[in-house]
Write a protein that holds these residues in place. Structure first.
Motif, PDB file in Angstrom:
ATOM      1  N   PHE A  29       0.608  -1.110  -0.452  1.00  0.00           N
ATOM      2  CA  PHE A  29       0.058  -0.271   0.096  1.00  0.00           C
ATOM      3  C   PHE A  29       0.872   1.164  -0.375  1.00  0.00           C
ATOM      4  CE2 PHE A  29      -2.230  -3.537   1.942  1.00  0.00           C
ATOM      5  CZ  PHE A  29      -3.910  -2.800   1.421  1.00  0.00           C
ATOM      6  N   CYS A  30       0.708   2.369  -0.945  1.00  0.00           N
ATOM      7  CA  CYS A  30       1.730   3.300  -1.243  1.00  0.00           C
ATOM      8  C   CYS A  30       0.797   4.158  -0.784  1.00  0.00           C
ATOM      9  CB  CYS A  30       2.256   2.976  -2.606  1.00  0.00           C
ATOM     10  SG  CYS A  30       3.148   1.466  -3.033  1.00  0.00           S
ATOM     11  N   GLY A  31       0.734   4.453   0.265  1.00  0.00           N
ATOM     12  CA  GLY A  31       0.267   6.629   0.928  1.00  0.00           C
ATOM     13  C   GLY A  31       0.443   7.704   0.318  1.00  0.00           C
ATOM     14  N   ILE A  32       0.018   8.637   0.175  1.00  0.00           N
ATOM     15  CA  ILE A  32       0.499   9.683  -0.936  1.00  0.00           C
ATOM     16  C   ILE A  32       1.919  10.662   0.452  1.00  0.00           C
ATOM     17  CG2 ILE A  32       0.146  12.461  -1.149  1.00  0.00           C
ATOM     18  CD1 ILE A  32      -3.050  11.749  -0.632  1.00  0.00           C
ATOM     19  N   ASN A  33       1.604  10.421   1.645  1.00  0.00           N
ATOM     20  CA  ASN A  33       2.549  11.034   2.560  1.00  0.00           C
ATOM     21  C   ASN A  33       1.823  10.792   3.495  1.00  0.00           C
ATOM     22  OD1 ASN A  33       1.510  13.359   2.092  1.00  0.00           O
ATOM     23  ND2 ASN A  33       3.172  14.872   3.539  1.00  0.00           N
ATOM     24  N   PRO A  34       3.391  10.535   4.718  1.00  0.00           N
ATOM     25  CA  PRO A  34       2.944  11.193   5.983  1.00  0.00           C
ATOM     26  C   PRO A  34       1.953  12.536   6.168  1.00  0.00           C
ATOM     27  CG  PRO A  34       4.749  10.124   6.064  1.00  0.00           C
ATOM     28  CD  PRO A  34       4.640  11.165   5.091  1.00  0.00           C
ATOM     29  N   LEU A  70       0.671  -6.219   9.602  1.00  0.00           N
ATOM     30  CA  LEU A  70       0.290  -6.566   7.783  1.00  0.00           C
ATOM     31  C   LEU A  70       1.887  -7.608   7.188  1.00  0.00           C
ATOM     32  CD1 LEU A  70      -0.841  -2.384   7.182  1.00  0.00           C
ATOM     33  CD2 LEU A  70      -2.412  -4.537   7.661  1.00  0.00           C
ATOM     34  N   LEU A  71       2.838  -7.219   7.839  1.00  0.00           N
ATOM     35  CA  LEU A  71       3.682  -7.842   7.034  1.00  0.00           C
ATOM     36  C   LEU A  71       3.888  -9.348   7.012  1.00  0.00           C
ATOM     37  CD1 LEU A  71       7.457  -6.232   7.925  1.00  0.00           C
ATOM     38  CD2 LEU A  71       6.085  -6.722   5.873  1.00  0.00           C
ATOM     39  N   GLU A  72       2.938  -9.609   8.492  1.00  0.00           N
ATOM     40  CA  GLU A  72       2.867 -12.122   8.269  1.00  0.00           C
ATOM     41  C   GLU A  72       1.637 -11.669   7.438  1.00  0.00           C
ATOM     42  OE1 GLU A  72       1.412 -11.875  12.156  1.00  0.00           O
ATOM     43  OE2 GLU A  72       3.456 -11.323  13.572  1.00  0.00           O
ATOM     44  N   LEU A  73       1.224 -11.016   7.199  1.00  0.00           N
ATOM     45  CA  LEU A  73      -0.446 -11.331   5.821  1.00  0.00           C
ATOM     46  C   LEU A  73      -0.030 -11.027   4.328  1.00  0.00           C
ATOM     47  CD1 LEU A  73      -3.284  -9.670   8.413  1.00  0.00           C
ATOM     48  CD2 LEU A  73      -2.535 -12.195   7.921  1.00  0.00           C
ATOM     49  N   GLY A  74       0.957 -10.953   4.549  1.00  0.00           N
ATOM     50  CA  GLY A  74       1.591 -10.091   2.790  1.00  0.00           C
ATOM     51  C   GLY A  74       1.400  -9.036   2.520  1.00  0.00           C
ATOM     52  N   TYR A  75       1.453  -7.648   3.817  1.00  0.00           N
ATOM     53  CA  TYR A  75       1.304  -6.790   3.228  1.00  0.00           C
ATOM     54  C   TYR A  75       2.066  -6.321   3.825  1.00  0.00           C
ATOM     55  CZ  TYR A  75      -3.437  -9.655   2.448  1.00  0.00           C
ATOM     56  OH  TYR A  75      -3.715 -10.232   1.995  1.00  0.00           O
ATOM     57  N   GLY A  76       1.742  -4.590   2.918  1.00  0.00           N
ATOM     58  CA  GLY A  76       3.201  -3.418   3.593  1.00  0.00           C
ATOM     59  C   GLY A  76       2.763  -1.835   2.782  1.00  0.00           C
ATOM     60  N   ILE A  77       4.015  -1.240   3.524  1.00  0.00           N
ATOM     61  CA  ILE A  77       3.016   0.496   3.730  1.00  0.00           C
ATOM     62  C   ILE A  77       4.228   1.468   3.145  1.00  0.00           C
ATOM     63  CG2 ILE A  77       1.815   2.718   4.017  1.00  0.00           C
ATOM     64  CD1 ILE A  77       0.679   0.767   7.130  1.00  0.00           C
ATOM     65  N   THR A  78       3.853   1.759   2.347  1.00  0.00           N
ATOM     66  CA  THR A  78       5.575   2.991   1.835  1.00  0.00           C
ATOM     67  C   THR A  78       5.024   3.971   1.922  1.00  0.00           C
ATOM     68  OG1 THR A  78       7.175   3.153   0.448  1.00  0.00           O
ATOM     69  CG2 THR A  78       5.667   1.969  -0.216  1.00  0.00           C
ATOM     70  N   ASN A  79       4.774   5.371   1.092  1.00  0.00           N
ATOM     71  CA  ASN A  79       4.430   6.268   0.628  1.00  0.00           C
ATOM     72  C   ASN A  79       5.324   6.827  -1.034  1.00  0.00           C
ATOM     73  OD1 ASN A  79       2.366   7.484   2.825  1.00  0.00           O
ATOM     74  ND2 ASN A  79       4.592   7.109   4.686  1.00  0.00           N
ATOM     75  N   ILE A  80       4.340   7.679  -1.358  1.00  0.00           N
ATOM     76  CA  ILE A  80       5.123   8.161  -2.612  1.00  0.00           C
ATOM     77  C   ILE A  80       6.053   9.433  -2.389  1.00  0.00           C
ATOM     78  CG2 ILE A  80       4.043   9.788  -4.577  1.00  0.00           C
ATOM     79  CD1 ILE A  80       1.738   8.424  -4.854  1.00  0.00           C
ATOM     80  N   VAL A  81       5.257  10.209  -1.318  1.00  0.00           N
ATOM     81  CA  VAL A  81       5.897  11.084  -0.469  1.00  0.00           C
ATOM     82  C   VAL A  81       6.601  11.486   1.216  1.00  0.00           C
ATOM     83  CG1 VAL A  81       6.967  13.626  -0.249  1.00  0.00           C
ATOM     84  CG2 VAL A  81       5.721  13.504  -2.200  1.00  0.00           C
ATOM     85  N   ASN A  82       8.037  10.315   1.403  1.00  0.00           N
ATOM     86  CA  ASN A  82       8.307  10.439   2.543  1.00  0.00           C
ATOM     87  C   ASN A  82       8.759  11.393   3.977  1.00  0.00           C
ATOM     88  OD1 ASN A  82       8.540   8.065   5.062  1.00  0.00           O
ATOM     89  ND2 ASN A  82      10.233   8.280   4.913  1.00  0.00           N
ATOM     90  N   PHE A  83       8.131  12.638   3.581  1.00  0.00           N
ATOM     91  CA  PHE A  83       8.064  14.193   4.561  1.00  0.00           C
ATOM     92  C   PHE A  83       6.511  14.429   4.996  1.00  0.00           C
ATOM     93  CE2 PHE A  83       8.546  16.399   0.412  1.00  0.00           C
ATOM     94  CZ  PHE A  83       7.842  17.310   0.302  1.00  0.00           C
ATOM     95  N   ALA A  84       6.344  14.429   6.217  1.00  0.00           N
ATOM     96  CA  ALA A  84       5.264  14.502   6.711  1.00  0.00           C
ATOM     97  C   ALA A  84       5.190  16.418   6.136  1.00  0.00           C
ATOM     98  CB  ALA A  84       5.147  14.919   8.290  1.00  0.00           C
ATOM     99  N   THR A  85       3.879  16.195   6.518  1.00  0.00           N
ATOM    100  CA  THR A  85       2.822  18.241   6.263  1.00  0.00           C
ATOM    101  C   THR A  85       1.248  17.914   6.863  1.00  0.00           C
ATOM    102  OG1 THR A  85       1.715  16.923   3.685  1.00  0.00           O
ATOM    103  CG2 THR A  85       3.800  18.675   3.864  1.00  0.00           C
ATOM    104  N   ASN A  86       0.612  18.689   6.706  1.00  0.00           N
ATOM    105  CA  ASN A  86      -0.281  18.996   7.949  1.00  0.00           C
ATOM    106  C   ASN A  86      -1.153  18.395   6.293  1.00  0.00           C
ATOM    107  OD1 ASN A  86      -1.950  19.989   9.528  1.00  0.00           O
ATOM    108  ND2 ASN A  86      -2.776  21.909   8.431  1.00  0.00           N
ATOM    109  N   ARG A  87      -1.704  18.975   5.415  1.00  0.00           N
ATOM    110  CA  ARG A  87      -2.579  18.193   5.031  1.00  0.00           C
ATOM    111  C   ARG A  87      -1.465  17.958   3.192  1.00  0.00           C
ATOM    112  NH1 ARG A  87      -7.894  20.939   4.423  1.00  0.00           N
ATOM    113  NH2 ARG A  87      -7.496  20.271   2.595  1.00  0.00           N
ATOM    114  N   ALA A  88      -1.885  16.846   2.478  1.00  0.00           N
ATOM    115  CA  ALA A  88      -1.402  16.127   1.473  1.00  0.00           C
ATOM    116  C   ALA A  88      -1.772  17.075   0.107  1.00  0.00           C
ATOM    117  CB  ALA A  88      -1.616  14.680   1.226  1.00  0.00           C
ATOM    118  N   ASP A  89      -2.676  17.896   0.534  1.00  0.00           N
ATOM    119  CA  ASP A  89      -2.562  19.183  -0.900  1.00  0.00           C
ATOM    120  C   ASP A  89      -1.115  20.046  -0.892  1.00  0.00           C
ATOM    121  OD1 ASP A  89      -3.909  20.318   0.904  1.00  0.00           O
ATOM    122  OD2 ASP A  89      -5.596  20.812   0.123  1.00  0.00           O
ATOM    123  N   GLU A  90      -0.785  19.950   0.108  1.00  0.00           N
ATOM    124  CA  GLU A  90       0.164  21.149   0.368  1.00  0.00           C
ATOM    125  C   GLU A  90       1.287  20.313  -0.392  1.00  0.00           C
ATOM    126  OE1 GLU A  90       1.643  21.830   4.453  1.00  0.00           O
ATOM    127  OE2 GLU A  90       0.176  21.980   4.773  1.00  0.00           O
TER     128      GLU A  90
END
Length: 186
Positions: free
Chosen positions: A32-37, A77-97
């Motif tokens: 799973f690839c989130g937008i950013n934290p 999640l790893l035990e179930l065969g799933y993982g998580i990363t992000n497109i951009v790996n730095f935090a903002t208040n909102r993704a639309d920033e």
């Protein structure tokens, strides 16, 4: 399991620009690839950590987890065969920033991870971010024509509480489509 805690206003402010470690391993069923934290997520160092984010309930409703996991259980999640990363790996208040250039640059880094770890599916969680990051303005939800290496690309809606277009039931249905696709052998 880490104990849940709520960050202070000062901790949230300090989290701006912070990064988050990936939950990743080779040959996952889905990455799973989130937008950013967001700031809350970066402050607690747990993916999709803000109360009100519907990622964890959507995973359960879609059939990925046996119950609704807490963000503090993300490593399960790893035990179930799933993982998580992000497109951009730095935090903002909102993704639309994020700027389009930041999304494009993040997509290149994410593609390298996907090629290295070869999940069966890379599921981008956020249609608008996918469109901008991959230069596909007409993309829709679901399976994409694009592949990243051997990985199929699937787009899911953004589970942020700010995305009011989707009910919890609808998230379960949409996430469930991906879950069922995993069982189909190519």
């Amino acid at each position: 399991m880490d104990k849940p805690w709520r960050p202070t206003a000062a901790q949230l402010k300090a989290a701006h620009g912070g990064t988050l470690r990936d939950i990743i391993a080779p040959n996952l069923k889905v990455l799973f690839c989130g937008i950013n934290p967001g700031l809350y997520t970066a402050a607690i160092q747990k993916h999709f950590g803000r109360p009100g984010n519907r990622f964890w309930p959507a995973l359960h409703a879609g059939g990925f987890t046996p119950r609704v996991y807490s963000p503090f259980e993300e490593d399960l999640l790893l035990e179930l065969g799933y993982g998580i990363t992000n497109i951009v790996n730095f935090a903002t208040n909102r993704a639309d920033e994020l700027t389009k250039d930041q999304l494009l640059a993040g997509a290149k880094i994410m593609e390298k991870k996907i090629r290295k770890f070869t999940p069966r599916y890379a599921a981008v969680v956020g249609l608008g971010a996918y469109r901008d990051a991959f230069g596909e303005p007409k993309a829709g939800l679901g399976l994409q024509e694009r592949r990243i290496g051997e990985s199929k690309v699937w787009v899911l809606p953004n589970p942020s509480g700010l995305n009011a277009h989707y009910t919890p039931k609808k998230f379960g249905e949409i996430f469930g489509e991906l879950r069922r696709a995993i069982d189909v052998k190519d």
